[in-house]
Design a protein around this motif. Sequence first.
Motif, mmCIF file in Angstrom:
data_model
loop_
_atom_site.group_PDB
_atom_site.id
_atom_site.type_symbol
_atom_site.label_atom_id
_atom_site.label_comp_id
_atom_site.label_asym_id
_atom_site.label_seq_id
_atom_site.Cartn_x
_atom_site.Cartn_y
_atom_site.Cartn_z
ATOM 1 N N HIS A 1 0.690 -1.277 -0.123
ATOM 2 C CA HIS A 1 -0.122 0.094 0.063
ATOM 3 C C HIS A 1 0.779 1.212 0.161
ATOM 4 O O HIS A 1 1.894 1.269 0.505
ATOM 5 N N THR A 2 0.454 2.361 -0.549
ATOM 6 C CA THR A 2 0.837 3.753 -0.128
ATOM 7 C C THR A 2 0.301 3.996 1.023
ATOM 8 O O THR A 2 -0.742 3.223 1.604
ATOM 9 N N ALA A 3 0.501 5.141 1.618
ATOM 10 C CA ALA A 3 0.036 5.609 2.996
ATOM 11 C C ALA A 3 -0.288 7.046 3.033
ATOM 12 O O ALA A 3 -0.236 7.660 4.241
ATOM 13 N N THR A 4 -1.113 7.560 1.996
ATOM 14 C CA THR A 4 -1.423 8.929 1.997
ATOM 15 C C THR A 4 -2.348 9.235 2.921
ATOM 16 O O THR A 4 -3.057 8.583 3.362
ATOM 17 N N GLY A 5 -2.122 10.377 3.832
ATOM 18 C CA GLY A 5 -2.796 10.852 4.968
ATOM 19 C C GLY A 5 -2.477 10.524 6.275
ATOM 20 O O GLY A 5 -3.015 10.786 7.340
ATOM 21 N N TRP A 6 -1.367 9.560 6.145
ATOM 22 C CA TRP A 6 -0.719 9.147 7.771
ATOM 23 C C TRP A 6 0.540 9.608 7.808
ATOM 24 O O TRP A 6 1.368 10.049 6.803
ATOM 25 N N VAL A 7 0.997 10.043 9.102
ATOM 26 C CA VAL A 7 2.554 10.098 9.160
ATOM 27 C C VAL A 7 3.134 8.766 9.670
ATOM 28 O O VAL A 7 2.663 8.129 10.401
ATOM 29 N N LEU A 8 4.255 8.626 8.915
ATOM 30 C CA LEU A 8 4.987 7.320 9.225
ATOM 31 C C LEU A 8 6.210 7.675 10.008
ATOM 32 O O LEU A 8 6.751 8.879 9.751
ATOM 33 N N THR A 9 6.560 6.880 11.254
ATOM 34 C CA THR A 9 7.503 7.507 12.112
ATOM 35 C C THR A 9 8.481 6.275 12.200
ATOM 36 O O THR A 9 8.628 5.706 13.411
ATOM 37 N N PRO A 10 9.204 5.948 11.280
ATOM 38 C CA PRO A 10 10.029 5.010 11.457
ATOM 39 C C PRO A 10 11.575 5.366 11.918
ATOM 40 O O PRO A 10 11.884 6.467 11.770
ATOM 41 N N HIS A 11 12.069 4.394 12.760
ATOM 42 C CA HIS A 11 13.551 4.379 12.931
ATOM 43 C C HIS A 11 14.244 3.874 11.864
ATOM 44 O O HIS A 11 13.847 3.404 10.624
ATOM 45 N N GLU A 12 15.694 3.831 11.999
ATOM 46 C CA GLU A 12 16.415 3.523 10.798
ATOM 47 C C GLU A 12 16.234 1.973 10.194
ATOM 48 O O GLU A 12 16.207 1.480 9.030
ATOM 49 N N GLY A 13 15.976 1.202 11.285
ATOM 50 C CA GLY A 13 15.745 -0.339 11.037
ATOM 51 C C GLY A 13 14.318 -0.628 10.177
ATOM 52 O O GLY A 13 14.067 -1.516 9.399
ATOM 53 N N GLU A 14 13.270 0.171 10.673
ATOM 54 C CA GLU A 14 11.863 0.122 10.151
ATOM 55 C C GLU A 14 11.797 0.904 8.744
ATOM 56 O O GLU A 14 11.255 0.484 7.895
ATOM 57 N N ALA A 15 12.645 1.855 8.518
ATOM 58 C CA ALA A 15 12.851 2.516 7.227
ATOM 59 C C ALA A 15 13.500 1.619 6.296
ATOM 60 O O ALA A 15 13.092 1.700 4.851
ATOM 61 N N ALA A 16 14.296 0.894 6.716
ATOM 62 C CA ALA A 16 15.417 -0.047 5.837
ATOM 63 C C ALA A 16 14.317 -1.200 5.193
ATOM 64 O O ALA A 16 14.064 -1.631 4.201
ATOM 65 N N THR B 1 3.455 10.378 1.200
ATOM 66 C CA THR B 1 2.842 10.767 2.644
ATOM 67 C C THR B 1 3.859 11.425 3.533
ATOM 68 O O THR B 1 5.214 11.478 2.943
ATOM 69 N N CYS B 2 3.813 12.091 4.503
ATOM 70 C CA CYS B 2 4.550 12.610 5.381
ATOM 71 C C CYS B 2 5.320 11.617 6.112
ATOM 72 O O CYS B 2 4.664 10.727 6.743
ATOM 73 N N VAL B 3 6.628 11.597 6.113
ATOM 74 C CA VAL B 3 7.282 10.608 6.866
ATOM 75 C C VAL B 3 8.374 11.354 8.014
ATOM 76 O O VAL B 3 9.224 12.568 7.684
ATOM 77 N N VAL B 4 8.456 10.998 9.074
ATOM 78 C CA VAL B 4 9.420 11.412 10.020
ATOM 79 C C VAL B 4 10.533 10.077 10.380
ATOM 80 O O VAL B 4 10.110 8.966 10.494
ATOM 81 N N LEU B 5 11.884 10.636 9.802
ATOM 82 C CA LEU B 5 12.992 9.767 10.074
ATOM 83 C C LEU B 5 13.525 9.824 11.450
ATOM 84 O O LEU B 5 14.365 10.661 11.469
ATOM 85 N N LYS B 6 13.265 8.844 12.635
ATOM 86 C CA LYS B 6 13.718 9.099 13.924
ATOM 87 C C LYS B 6 15.135 8.991 13.935
ATOM 88 O O LYS B 6 15.816 8.422 13.051
ATOM 89 N N GLY B 7 15.764 9.512 14.949
ATOM 90 C CA GLY B 7 17.095 9.320 15.348
ATOM 91 C C GLY B 7 17.764 10.648 15.565
ATOM 92 O O GLY B 7 17.230 11.532 15.660
ATOM 93 N N LEU C 1 14.562 13.793 10.645
ATOM 94 C CA LEU C 1 14.116 14.509 9.571
ATOM 95 C C LEU C 1 12.628 14.452 9.363
ATOM 96 O O LEU C 1 12.049 13.274 9.443
ATOM 97 N N VAL C 2 11.962 15.479 9.053
ATOM 98 C CA VAL C 2 10.617 15.471 8.530
ATOM 99 C C VAL C 2 10.497 15.706 6.976
ATOM 100 O O VAL C 2 10.986 16.674 6.625
ATOM 101 N N CYS C 3 9.761 14.862 6.292
ATOM 102 C CA CYS C 3 9.719 15.118 4.614
ATOM 103 C C CYS C 3 8.281 14.797 4.085
ATOM 104 O O CYS C 3 7.630 13.567 4.590
#
Length: 494
Positions: free
Chosen positions: A359-374, A401-407, A411-413
Amino acid sequence: MMKPVMTSAQVKQAELEWARANQGDTWPLMVNAAHSFVTQFMPKLRGQNVLLVVGAGNNGGDGYYIGALLRQAKIKVTLVAPLGLPKVGIDAERAYQYFLQQGGQVIGDLADLTEPARFTITIDALFGSGLSRALSGTALQAILWLKELDTDIYAVDIPSGLNADTGLPMPIALCAKATHSFIAYKSGTLTAQGPSHCGQLSLDTLSVATSSTWHYQPEVCLPRRTGNTYKSEHGGVNVLGGQPHMMGAALIAAAAALKSGAGKVWLHCEPMFYASALSLAPEIMLQDSSQTAAQSLSDKIKWVIGPGLGRDGRGVDMLAQMFASISALQTQAPKTPEAPTHYGVLDADALRWLAKSGHTATGWVLTPHEGEAAALLAWPIAQVQQDRIAAVQALSERYQTCVVLKGAGSLVCDMSQSEHALVFCHHGSPAMATPGMGDCLAGIIAALMAQGLNAYNAAITGVNWHGQIGAKLAKQQRIVLASDIIAQLPFAAD
């Protein structure tokens, strides 16, 4: 106030464009940068014995001019140029000549210094933002020598050895107490290992115009409460997660949402956990997760899905049903006015499900750490770690969608934004590397969305608020827990 962030190549281009508009001369920028650096740190430098280490390029040129200004201010300064003198004809050579005119002397080798222990401050002007190759030979030895010296380091533009674009040491870098940057913050100073190497960051744009869509935005602007209001006007948050052995994650997210200002918070869990939830926060409302309806979507009610969710079972089934409901709403023609466009936050196990779902996830904020991002990108984790900026941009493109790469240096993109697509959130502390911290952030962001902020602004505000509280607590605590953050959320942001 948003401040510009650029790559080293973009800064170089901005310098060239400025020069074209100013008789083709970059010398005034070097002079202004040196004055700015000395002004920034003069209170720290007075009365000190200063070691000034310069390179052979224009960052070294900044250093030569700084040395001249320090001599004029009667500050004891010893200048060393371990990489040799600048080439004839460049601005750095002109700065070198000016330093000599002020009575300065140049030492060519750090090993020639007598009594290095006498220095109390080191000014690092060895390498600038243009460093793109791994250090070796004399350069590597110089940085190793400086790292052994027991002084506070103040860096000119960027700590030597740090990659200005990625924030990775090459392979080592100096750790500065403070770094004063010019024209724009370099992206590598604000993420990955950049924050731990740069210390206190400051910026002087030198009045050079920039057009970057990357920014550092440290402010926290929370939704205001005024007039005759009541709880339902401040939205609500549903938290779904909490397998029996991971119930704490969902409790943390729910408590964070409550104390971040959501008018109502529902925790969807097994009844056996009701007592625990009420003991933590009696204001939380409870619902048996087996009775949770996937169709519970509205504009004022946001979801946090994932903390302690597990990778199978009822919670994952409900997440799949919710995405099916959202797909139906998005394809509905015409759309109903009450149909929501932003749904909440996906974190932890919900991200693992999303990575496999297609799926895509338009409308959600995704908040992965680096492992989840991978996992979301099907990249090796090392690839994410080596270029966090490329990773967060790829995530936003892939999932729309909007993504927060934690750590460190979150970064918010959101690549759908017409401008300001990438925001660097520098605040935080290593003391925050504790269990539940991401669950806490997810609850904060969802609560801000429930109170009316769009996904992008809720993510930026939530990350900054969360990080600033943690950094403040870390000044008194060696370890900061998620519960420590939650306890501070009802107070006004700094």
